[in-house]
Scaffold this active site. Structure first.
Site, PDB file in Angstrom:
ATOM      1  N   ILE A  63      33.194 -12.781 -23.560  1.00 31.17           N
ATOM      2  CA  ILE A  63      33.129 -11.929 -22.371  1.00 31.17           C
ATOM      3  C   ILE A  63      33.268 -12.893 -21.193  1.00 31.17           C
ATOM      4  O   ILE A  63      32.647 -13.962 -21.179  1.00 31.17           O
ATOM      5  CB  ILE A  63      31.795 -11.130 -22.321  1.00 31.17           C
ATOM      6  CG1 ILE A  63      31.705 -10.258 -21.057  1.00 31.17           C
ATOM      7  CG2 ILE A  63      30.576 -12.024 -22.429  1.00 31.17           C
ATOM      8  CD1 ILE A  63      30.479  -9.310 -21.046  1.00 31.17           C
ATOM      9  N   SER A  64      34.115 -12.560 -20.221  1.00 31.12           N
ATOM     10  CA  SER A  64      34.370 -13.465 -19.093  1.00 31.12           C
ATOM     11  C   SER A  64      33.111 -13.641 -18.244  1.00 31.12           C
ATOM     12  O   SER A  64      32.239 -12.775 -18.218  1.00 31.12           O
ATOM     13  CB  SER A  64      35.474 -12.885 -18.200  1.00 31.12           C
ATOM     14  OG  SER A  64      36.617 -12.602 -18.948  1.00 31.12           O
TER      15      SER A  64
END
Ligand code: SAH
Length: 227
Positions: A63-64
């Site tokens: 997940i960024s």
């Protein structure tokens, strides 16, 4: 527990705002609204409000970081009513932040835009679908399992295209599926090295006018136009 998470989230967003990364009210509201702790892999939940990418289980994907989501959402110049294509659903978090802006609950559903998000890994397609359902985004975000480098012609044209995995070059189908004046944000460059974040605006001629926005690090895009 919930209050504590809310507080941590507000602190993080305030910090990103003071750093000039969160610029607009829309992006600020989106980041304040989406519960990132509901999208991270359960074993990393206590780190949900650290501004860092987090592993999505054993999938090798991440997940960024929140600042990267903020930067990309600002570059996309989102507003209510826009139709957006995301390539690389991952956890569904980024798609939820976009949905907060293009389809705000404060406005009637007739005026909502929509987010179509494509994921190639089945485990993540299922993870994101359940995260988005649980947090109330499923009427504003459609998750589709397929090779996103080919886009999703069924719902084209798109006002905005967001690619959250690094591509060797801009996949032609994504440009074809954009409307004139539409904006694409995509990391371009090496499979294992740092990449450049590129913004492209589609002109009347059907070509993109591109500009570079700095170095980034994303997982590689797979599929027909990926690595
Ligand atoms: N936006 C995500 C993070 C994405 S990480 C979030 O908010 O959590 C990049 C994602 O792109 C990974 O989930 C990876 O599986 C996916 N991906 C890579 N190549 C793809 C392709 N060709 N089509 C669709 N998804 C792809």
């Amino acid at each position: 527990m919930q209050d504590k998470k809310c507080e941590e989230r507000a602190e993080l967003v305030a910090r990103l705002k003071s750093q000039g990364i969160v610029k607009s009210r829309e992006v600020e509201r989106a980041l304040l609204s989406v519960p990132r702790h509901e999208f991270v892999w359960p074993s990393t939940r206590r780190c949900a409000y650290e501004d860092t990418p987090l592993p999505l289980g054993q999938t090798g994907q991440t997940i960024s970081a929140v600042h990267m989501v903020a930067i990309m959402d600002e570059l996309l110049q989102l507003r209510p009513g826009l139709k957006v294509l995301e390539v690389g659903t991952g956890s569904g978090y980024h798609a939820a932040t976009v949905a907060e802006i293009v389809a705000p609950l404060s406005q009637p559903p007739e005026s909502w835009g929509h987010v179509y998000t494509l994921e190639i890994v089945e485990e993540l397609f299922e993870f994101a679908t359940s995260n988005l359902e649980r947090t109330g985004y499923s009427s504003r975000v459609s998750v589709i399992m397929r090779d996103g480098s080919l886009g999703y012609p069924e719902a084209a044209p798109y006002d905005r295209v967001l690619v959250t995995a690094a591509a060797p070059s801009i996949p032609p189908p994504l440009v074809e599926q954009m409307s004139v004046g539409g904006i694409i944000v995509i990391p371009l460059g090496g499979e294992h090295f740092f990449q450049e974040l590129v913004v492209g605006v589609k002109t009347e001629s059907g070509k993109l006018k591109t500009s570079e926005k700095g170095g980034v690090a994303f997982v590689p895009l797979r599929g027909a136009y990926g690595w």
